[in-house]
Scaffold this motif. Structure first.
Motif: not given
Length: 380
Positions: A194, A203, A276, A299, A336, A339, A342
């Motif tokens: 990253r 992100p 992310d 993912v 995003l 959470p 996700r």
């Protein structure tokens, strides 16, 4: 149960198959390697006819298969090389439209009938005279093939419309080792990656695929305008090469978009595990390897509702209409900021991936087709 041909019953010699491959894109090349490994393990003799660059990329001989260099194209030299390689084959299996047409030419005019199996991985899209030519090739291949295997239901239906006598669904399993599950990064690779990409405290969104028009990257850049309003601003990283690189890079610079083109990479597994979100904005997709890898890697995926994607991912991804940059931007912003959603997609992805056929099951299905086409028929 292992199909009987692998044991060469009653003194019969082992089944000999020829796998015909063109350049070998990510899906077809990886599948042929997986198929070759599984067939060889079951006692089948396998020869892979493909350009030398495909052998270097996928190491077919490392599976125990033989490799014969057959150049791209359907010129007389390529067809003659393929005809010689198929001379004593019990069955020929061609992968993709162009390789299949080459196989049709190589097998034409032979006294002995050799069954031809064709696998379709994707629809071929083109415009103008090229589109008309491809439709002619497609009809010729579909009508000649003994059995057509489609990676998605859509491809099976298309094969039947093009004149296939026998078209069946045969999903292509994701080959190779599975990416490590998140969370957990004992070697500290993902923070380093990253940092290398410039996404330490923002992100990271990953898209993977050739920089071609059908990939939908123009829509992705349109959507990226909306993400500039977020704090922190997400970084979009696109791994791949292709003819649109210069045009896309020009747009990124002119419009100040938070997007990086990082070229072709051999660490896609690590890129996904560090991301992310994964993005798949394509105009057309069959059984997308990126979608499979994203769900295996836990993912969250945002993809277009096209082709074989809905059938592949079920409810384990956020699906948006192709070409709708606003819908794509909203889906990303929503994920995003949520959470919980996700994590829900990660868990659904694991369950959905468990429904896909394994490599072993894929090989067994293909070998059962081979047996059907090559076993002696009893007298009536």
């Amino acid at each position: 149960m292992t199909p009987v041909s692998s044991h060469a019953p009653h003194g019969r010699p082992p089944l000999r198959t020829v796998q015909v491959l063109g350049g070998g894109n990510t899906g077809s090349g990886a599948h042929v390697r997986s198929l070759a490994a599984g067939l060889v393990a079951r006692g089948v003799r396998v020869t892979v006819c493909a350009p030398d660059e495909a052998e270097r990329a996928y190491d077919f001989t490392g599976t125990g298969a033989d490799h014969v260099h057959v150049p791209r194209g359907s010129d007389p030299v390529a067809v003659a090389a393929l005809r010689a390689a198929c001379a004593d084959a019990d069955l020929v299996h061609a992968h993709g439209l162009h390789a299949s047409f080459r196989a049709v030419l190589a097998l034409s005019g032979r006294r002995a009938h050799t069954p031809l199996v064709v696998t379709r991985y994707d629809r071929v899209h083109a415009e103008g005279p090229r589109a008309r030519l491809l439709r002619v090739l497609e009809r010729r291949v579909m009508r000649t093939a003994t059995v057509v295997l489609g990676a998605t239901s859509d491809l099976v239906d298309r094969a039947r419309r093009a004149g296939a006598r026998d078209a069946r669904l045969a999903a292509v399993a994701l080959p190779g080792p599975r990416p490590p599950a998140r969370p957990g990064d004992p070697d500290g690779l993902h923070p380093k990656l990253r940092a290398e990409l410039g996404s330490v405290e923002r992100p990271l969104l990953i898209a993977v695929g050739s920089l071609d028009r059908h990939r939908g990257y123009d829509v992705l850049l349109d959507a990226a305008r909306a993400w500039r309003r977020l704090d922190p601003v997400p970084l979009v990283v696109v791994a791949g090469e292709g003819p649109l690189r210069a045009a896309l890079q020009r747009r990124i610079e002119d419009e100040g978009l938070p997007v990086r083109l990082i070229g072709r990479r051999d660490d896609v597994t690590d890129l996904l595990a560090a991301a992310d979100l994964a993005l798949l904005p394509s105009r057309r997709e069959a059984r997308s390897l990126l979608a499979q890898e994203a769900l295996h890697a836990r993912v969250p995926l945002v993809a277009t509702d096209v082709g074989g994607i809905p059938e592949l991912v079920g409810d384990a991804a956020e699906l948006v209409p192709y070409g709708d940059a606003e819908a794509l931007a909203r889906a990303v912003v929503r994920l995003l900021g949520d959470p919980g959603r996700r994590e829900e997609l990660r868990e659904k992805g694991v369950r959905q991936a468990a429904t896909w056929p394994t490599e072993d099951e894929t090989v067994a299905q293909v070998l059962s087709v081979y047996d059907e086409l090559t076993q002696p028929q009893p007298y009536l």
